[in-house]
Design an enzyme around this catalytic site. Structure first.
Site, short mmCIF file in Angstrom:
data_model
loop_
_atom_site.label_atom_id
_atom_site.label_comp_id
_atom_site.label_asym_id
_atom_site.label_seq_id
_atom_site.Cartn_x
_atom_site.Cartn_y
_atom_site.Cartn_z
N GLU A 168 12.01 125.94 58.53
CA GLU A 168 11.06 125.40 57.56
C GLU A 168 9.66 125.95 57.70
O GLU A 168 9.02 126.29 56.72
CB GLU A 168 10.93 123.87 57.76
CG GLU A 168 12.04 123.07 57.22
CD GLU A 168 11.76 121.59 57.45
OE1 GLU A 168 11.73 121.16 58.61
OE2 GLU A 168 11.57 120.88 56.46
N HIS B 161 33.62 130.77 68.51
CA HIS B 161 34.44 130.92 67.31
C HIS B 161 33.70 131.69 66.22
O HIS B 161 34.00 131.52 65.04
CB HIS B 161 34.88 129.54 66.80
CG HIS B 161 35.68 128.81 67.83
ND1 HIS B 161 37.00 129.09 68.09
CD2 HIS B 161 35.33 127.83 68.70
CE1 HIS B 161 37.43 128.30 69.06
NE2 HIS B 161 36.43 127.53 69.44
N CYS C 252 5.66 117.11 43.23
CA CYS C 252 4.51 116.90 42.36
C CYS C 252 3.81 115.57 42.71
O CYS C 252 4.45 114.55 42.92
CB CYS C 252 4.85 116.85 40.87
SG CYS C 252 5.63 118.34 40.30
N ARG D 21 3.33 116.83 48.53
CA ARG D 21 4.40 116.72 47.53
C ARG D 21 4.63 118.03 46.78
O ARG D 21 5.58 118.16 46.01
CB ARG D 21 4.09 115.61 46.53
CG ARG D 21 3.90 114.26 47.16
CD ARG D 21 3.53 113.24 46.13
NE ARG D 21 4.64 112.96 45.24
CZ ARG D 21 5.58 112.06 45.46
NH1 ARG D 21 5.53 111.32 46.53
NH2 ARG D 21 6.55 111.89 44.61
N GLU E 211 18.55 119.97 64.16
CA GLU E 211 17.18 119.60 63.80
C GLU E 211 16.19 120.67 64.29
O GLU E 211 15.27 121.05 63.57
CB GLU E 211 16.86 118.21 64.38
CG GLU E 211 15.46 117.71 64.18
CD GLU E 211 15.02 117.58 62.72
OE1 GLU E 211 15.83 117.74 61.81
OE2 GLU E 211 13.82 117.35 62.51
N LYS F 211 7.36 117.59 50.38
CA LYS F 211 7.72 116.53 51.31
C LYS F 211 8.76 115.57 50.74
O LYS F 211 9.65 115.12 51.43
CB LYS F 211 6.45 115.76 51.66
CG LYS F 211 6.64 114.66 52.66
CD LYS F 211 6.64 115.21 54.05
CE LYS F 211 6.95 114.16 55.08
NZ LYS F 211 7.63 114.77 56.23
N LYS G 277 13.73 122.82 61.82
CA LYS G 277 12.26 122.86 62.00
C LYS G 277 11.79 124.30 62.02
O LYS G 277 10.79 124.65 61.39
CB LYS G 277 11.83 122.18 63.30
CG LYS G 277 11.95 120.69 63.37
CD LYS G 277 10.93 119.94 62.57
CE LYS G 277 11.40 119.68 61.18
NZ LYS G 277 12.23 118.56 60.91
N ASN H 75 5.58 114.04 36.84
CA ASN H 75 6.40 114.35 38.02
C ASN H 75 7.83 113.98 37.65
O ASN H 75 8.08 112.85 37.23
CB ASN H 75 5.90 113.52 39.21
CG ASN H 75 6.86 113.54 40.38
OD1 ASN H 75 7.59 114.50 40.57
ND2 ASN H 75 6.87 112.47 41.15
N GLY H 76 8.75 114.93 37.80
CA GLY H 76 10.15 114.65 37.46
C GLY H 76 10.73 115.82 36.69
O GLY H 76 10.15 116.90 36.64
N TRP I 12 4.92 121.01 42.27
CA TRP I 12 6.01 121.71 42.93
C TRP I 12 6.89 122.20 41.79
O TRP I 12 7.48 121.40 41.06
CB TRP I 12 6.78 120.77 43.86
CG TRP I 12 7.81 121.46 44.68
CD1 TRP I 12 7.61 122.15 45.84
CD2 TRP I 12 9.22 121.54 44.41
NE1 TRP I 12 8.80 122.66 46.30
CE2 TRP I 12 9.80 122.29 45.45
CE3 TRP I 12 10.05 121.06 43.39
CZ2 TRP I 12 11.16 122.57 45.50
CZ3 TRP I 12 11.41 121.33 43.46
CH2 TRP I 12 11.95 122.08 44.50
C1 F6R Z 1 12.76 118.36 57.11
C2 F6R Z 1 12.48 117.48 56.00
C3 F6R Z 1 13.53 117.30 54.95
C4 F6R Z 1 13.74 115.81 54.70
C5 F6R Z 1 14.71 115.60 53.53
C6 F6R Z 1 14.99 114.13 53.32
O1 F6R Z 1 11.67 118.49 57.97
O2 F6R Z 1 11.43 116.90 55.91
O3 F6R Z 1 14.71 117.92 55.31
O4 F6R Z 1 14.24 115.24 55.87
O5 F6R Z 1 14.15 116.14 52.38
O6 F6R Z 1 13.83 113.44 53.01
P1 F6R Z 1 13.75 111.88 53.14
O7 F6R Z 1 13.93 111.54 54.57
O8 F6R Z 1 12.35 111.57 52.66
O9 F6R Z 1 14.80 111.30 52.28
#
Ligand code: F6R
Length: 622
Positions: free
Chosen positions: A502, A518, A2, A27, A495, A617, A499, A101-102, A75
């Site tokens: 996501e 395994h 949010c 957000r 990673e 984010k 990606k 937000n929260g 969100w």
């Molecule tokens: C993946 C991504 C999330 C963040 C995770 C931690 O692309 O963006 O997995 O890495 O939510 O977020 P931060 O780094 O902001 O604590």
């Protein structure tokens, strides 16, 4: 999770609010809404399910006048994404409105208490309880808005950042926070105030900012100084900070998506990340290159006495942490554990006062990471933060730390923050290793020298963008992917898989390559793409054997290899080359093709790369 924007001043608030919401859309984008008090004192509220652009379609043709307003991009936590659940929410009388937000943990109890007193609820959200509670408190105590907000918040359990306005008092806007971020920008001798969840919507108007602290309530009044109170009503001096954000980082700069821009920004932002830290002294005796991190210089004692390092983080930052473990154990001989912050915070982990807990976070607001740090601090550990967002909650909570300085990351899928985190971890491992005497002068200089070449090498990988785009277009059919790597490339496999999941909505798993036998090998058939990260490093020959095993089962292989690797090129369907480098630095190169691969697969599938479904984010709820 949010985004909130607020404005009070002398300009029309609507364009300011919409511009701010667009900047905060990373957000959350399940719904958007705004509330404006027009010059006649009417409260106009507009809401729409979906993105800010949907809200603009509705609002722009209506009465959008007024120099006081609040806005929100959501969100969803409590209640589905819908117009009814969109913020702002309005009190029973229609006079008070609020964005939040929260999460209000005791909302069900509060709601039933308020319902018994005749309050009716129009949404399924926890937020609506807040606005009703403020109005109820006001009716009981006959107090002004700020006092009513303050008293109401004393009854609330949970996390909040709120902006509240009262139609009958258009000269003021009240904000408060606990565990969710909120920044107030001060302009022009207090003639106007800009409020937002982070500094990005404010930076174009002012660099004078106040980051609210937990349980602080502030009143923004035209022409009056900012007033700040704690929940007991005691006045506090607000701490004004000068925050200079590079505004060009907040635009796409000609790229179709923020994610692509941020991938291409990596060479430059990594140079920025090293600037002033990797120091070149060509005429000095030795070392010619050295790394200076203030956190290590100033907290040498705490860091040198550490018997163990525990890294806590989430998602991509957790993957960077896995690389950090290998770096720290290699260069500093310091036993290192890496924990998911969400698990660590509820675990019975034994933490000693000579442990160092390191939190890694792009946003600096991730709720689980913050809670893990708080737990570590309570148990006496020294807490080190590796953070991107300057002035964020995690940065402030850390005993010391190092910013990665890669600029605001807007694309929801993290890219440049990951390489920035790894770069800082390399510098930190070398600086600490040197202080401990666990790294040789020769290796120290060799790694630093090569680190400074990495941005140029990333540029070479980026030159293959078009080739990667073509390969990606052939993968849109896939429902599953396997990513395999070993050593420093194992976290890169994780990673790469994250990606792809996501932004392409393709199921993908990352594994250490040897683990394939395994279990995961059962999945391999001609439909199953397997991405091998098989650069010329640790256990290269063993990875080549793993490839043979996949080939025998007719699996389709894409390999990330070191430039000039003819052997793998002969064996597999597609290869992408990365320049040769040291094994401890290879993640900084091998991750780049995987970022581009996921980007292009998602674009080929016609998906919204910067705002993938269900994600946000900054994860400020647990
Ligand atoms: C993946 C991504 C999330 C963040 C995770 C931690 O692309 O963006 O997995 O890495 O939510 O977020 P931060 O780094 O902001 O604590």
């Amino acid at each position: 999770m949010c985004g909130i924007v607020g404005y009070i001043g002398y300009r029309d608030s609507y364009p300011i609010l919409m511009d701010g919401l667009h900047k905060l859309e990373y957000r959350g984008y399940d719904s958007a809404g705004c509330a404006l008090v027009n010059p006649q004192g009417a409260l106009n509220i507009y809401k729409a399910k979906g993105k800010v652009s949907s809200l603009e379609c509705i609002a722009t043709s209506r009465d959008c006048t007024g120099t006081l307003g609040i806005a929100h991009t959501r969100w969803a936590t409590h209640g589905i994404p819908s117009e009814a659940n969109a913020h702002p929410h309005v009190s029973e009388s229609g006079n008070i409105t609020l964005v939040h937000n929260g999460i209000i943990e005791n909302y069900a109890t509060l709601r039933s208490q308020l319902e018994k007193r005749g309050y009716t609820f129009k949404s399924e959200t926890d937020t609506e309880v807040l606005v009703q509670l403020v109005e109820y408190t006001m009716s009981l105590h006959d107090e002004d808005l700020v006092t009513s907000v303050r008293i109401a918040l004393k009854r609330v359990i949970g996390a909040y950042a709120i902006c509240v306005i009262d139609r009958r008092h258009p000269e003021q806007l009240v904000c408060a926070r606990k565990s969710s971020p909120m920044v107030v920008g001060l302009v022009d001798d207090n003639r106007e105030y800009f409020i937002a969840s982070d500094a990005s919507p404010i930076a174009q108007y002012t660099n004078q900012m106040v980051y609210l602290k937990d349980e602080e309530v502030v009143v923004c009044e035209r022409g009056q100084s900012l007033r700040t109170y704690n929940l007991n009503g005691e006045e506090i001096d607000p701490e004004v900070k000068e925050v200079d954000l590079d505004i060009s980082m907040l635009s796409k700069g000609g790229y179709p998506h923020f994610m692509l821009k941020e991938i291409f920004d990596q060479p430059q932002v990594l140079r920025d990340c090293m600037r002033g830290r990797v120091i070149n002294a060509p005429y000095s005796e030795s070392p010619r290159l050295s790394v200076v991190l203030n956190a290590v210089t100033q907290h040498r004692r705490e860091l040198l006495r550490a018997r163990r390092l525990i890294i806590v983080s989430c998602g991509t930052s957790w993957h960077a942490g896995l690389i950090g473990k290998q770096l720290i154990e290699h260069f500093c001989a310091l036993p290192t554990e890496v924990a998911y912050a969400s698990e660590f915070r509820y675990s019975d982990s034994v933490i000693e006062s000579d442990d160092v807990v390191m939190a890694i976070s792009q946003s600096g607001e991730t709720a689980d990471t913050m809670a893990a740090m708080e737990m570590a601090k309570r148990k006496g550990a020294f807490v080190f933060g590796i953070v991107n967002t300057v002035g964020s909650s995690i940065a402030r909570l850390s005993d010391t730390g190092t910013y990665i300085h890669v600029g605001p990351e807007i694309g929801v899928a993290s890219t440049k923050a990951f390489t920035g985190q790894v770069t800082v971890l390399v510098m930190l491992a070398l600086a600490l290793g040197m202080a401990k005497g666990t790294v040789t002068q020769e290796e120290y200089e060799e790694v630093l020298e090569e680190l400074t070449r990495i941005p140029d090498k990333i540029e070479k990988v980026l030159e293959q963008n078009e080739k990667i785009r073509k390969i990606a277009a052939t993968f849109t059919y896939a429902h599953n992917f396997l990513y395999l790597g070993r050593g420093y490339n194992y976290p890169v496999a994780l990673e790469g898989a994250l990606k792809l999941k996501e932004i392409s909505y393709i199921h993908a798993e990352g594994y250490p390559a040897a683990e394939m036998k395994h279990g995961p090998i059962a999945l391999v058939d001609s439909e199953m793409p397997v991405v091998f990260i098989a650069t010329h490093h640790q256990l290269y020959r063993k990875i080549v054997s793993n490839m043979q095993e996949v080939i025998s089962r007719r699996g389709r292989i894409l390999a990330i290899v070191t430039e000039g690797d003819e052997e793998i090129k002969e064996m597999v369907d597609d290869v992408i080359e990365v320049p040769s480098t040291l094994s401890c630095l290879v993640p900084l190169l091998s991750v780049i093709p995987l970022q581009l691969l996921s980007y292009h697969v998602a674009v080929s599938k016609g998906l919204d790369v910067d705002q993938p479904r269900n994600l946000a984010k900054s994860v400020t709820v647990e």
